[in-house]
Design a protein around this motif. Structure first.
Motif: not given
Length: 455
Positions: A62-63, A66, A70, A254, A258, A261, A291
């Protein structure tokens, strides 16, 4: 303008503020929640029918996903701001050039990401320290997922254009159609065809092409000034530069978020696949809250941009205050509820008690105070709506990202526990929110001086 299309748009510059904010934000919030719900179906199906290693494999990407997308998601923010400003100012020729440029940038960006994801996902996952028992599955999932990247970026840009003119309903309808297809294909590929993580990634890619097709059809068939003409798709340098002026700082913000993250994910990886699975399940639950709050950020961005374009500066303060109240309410109710019902929710993802305990640890430190993240993002929406993007980027990178990285390499190294790792989130949210408040006040003061000089 055709009345059918006109009913989907919203006049953000006149009339009551609060009721319009709510009407606009509800479909955006529902879109975010539904998107996470459909994505959660990936995790649930994998967790129950392919095992905890497959669950960890999906979550560990996921990270990284992203991180790779991003920049282009940030450019879609730039498109949203510029379309809203030109629409609010009723500069329809500029609006046409902006829309054609934005969609062409989306197509080019989508294929760039497709190439990057297919070629670099494996090496980057290795650098992240993904465990050997998870790495092959993670790489397979990412390669299947990135097949749909051109459609993902086109959908995001198309949705940004529609939100900019006040249309939040049709993106929601298209997301519902694609999401139902995604869930159905998940079940077919994973349970029926025994494809595991590859089936989940393929189902996601196919559904993304469906949503992109629907939004392109919408934009090419409207008779509004934001119509996309496939024969006129081109990149107008001036408009691309203006989109980039807002979008690149947003995208870079972003990306660096990320990166921090990714470092946190790498730190979680050091605790083993069970901790990874627990974090994956918890982060999916958090995603619903995030979200929902992000819907308020999108609302703040669109309303502030249109009113800035229309020079309705007085409404902008009222918009921000209402949105800060809304995001706090949503964060407290949904975030607190997610933590209080955490064990029951985590059981949806996994029946492993150790996975559930690791998940509860993450929910304790993040979800219980998630409204702080919403306040931080909403302030950014208000600042970007005035055309400022570098300033909130610098503040976010310093206040959240840099501090989080420093935390990992200092405090976390001394006290090597997941509690300390997760504590870095709320600490950096508070500091960054306060800094954004100062920046917003500075931007409004600068705008006031500009207006005084023009009189």
């Amino acid at each position: 303008m055709n009345a059918v299309h006109k009913t989907y748009e919203m006049d953000m510059c006149n009339g009551p503020v609060f009721s319009k904010l709510v009407i606009f934000s509800i479909p955006v919030i529902l879109s975010g929640i539904l998107q996470l719900l459909f994505n959660a179906a990936d995790v649930i199906v994998v967790g129950h029918f392919a095992g905890s290693e497959s669950l960890a494999a999906v979550g560990s990407t996921t990270s990284l996903i992203n991180l790779l997308i991003n920049l282009f998601i940030g450019l879609s923010v730039g498109a949203n701001v510029l379309v809203a400003q030109t629409y609010g100012a009723q500069k329809y020729r500029d609006l046409e050039d902006t829309v054609q440029t934005a969609m062409m940038m989306a197509v080019v960006g989508g294929f760039i990401l497709l190439a990057v994801g297919e070629c670099l996902s494996g090496p980057i996952l290795t650098l992240m320290g993904t465990p050997d028992n998870v790495l092959p599955l993670s790489a397979i999932y990412m390669k299947m997922y990135f097949l749909g990247m051109p459609a993902t970026i086109v959908y995001n840009f198309g949705s940004a254009i529609l939100r900019a003119v006040g249309d939040t309903k049709r993106p929601l309808y298209y997301l519902i159609a694609a999401g139902i297809l995604n869930v159905s294909l998940n079940l077919f590929f994973v349970i029926g065809c025994h494809m595991g993580v590859a089936g989940v990634g393929l189902a996601t890619s196919i559904s993304q092409y469906v949503s992109a097709t629907l939004i392109i059809r919408c934009l090419t068939h409207t008779d509004g000034p934001y119509r996309v003409d496939m024969k006129k798709l081109r990149i107008v340098p001036q408009k691309a530069a203006l989109i980039a002026h807002v979008g690149i700082p947003a995208g870079l913000q972003g990306i660096v978020f990320s990166i921090s993250n990714v470092l946190i994910q790498s730190s979680i990886n050091s605790f083993g696949s069970t901790a990874m699975a627990g974090s994956t399940a918890a982060s999916n639950i958090e995603g619903f809250v995030y979200n929902a709050m992000n819907g308020v950020y999108q609302t703040t961005l669109s309303f502030s941009s249109q009113n800035y374009g229309a020079r309705k500066y007085g409404r902008m303060t009222k918009i921000l205050i209402y949105c800060l109240g809304l995001v706090t309410l949503i964060g407290v109710v949904l975030g607190g509820g997610a933590y209080l019902m955490g064990r029951q929710l985590l059981r949806v993802y996994s029946s492993d008690l150790r996975v559930i305990e690791y998940g509860m640890l993450r929910l304790k430190y993040l979800c219980s105070v998630y409204f702080l993240c919403g306040l931080m993002d909403t302030m950014v929406g208000g600042i970007r709506g005035m055309g400022y993007s570098v300033m909130p980027m610098i503040v976010s990178l310093t206040g959240a990202c840099l501090m989080r990285v420093v935390w990992i390499f200092t405090i976390f190294q001394v006290i090597h526990t997941l509690d300390i790792l997760y504590l870095s989130y709320p600490v950096t949210w508070v500091i960054t929110f306060l800094a954004h408040v100062v920046c917003y006040l500075m931007a409004r003061r600068k705008l006031a001086r500009k207006l005084a000089a023009a009189m």
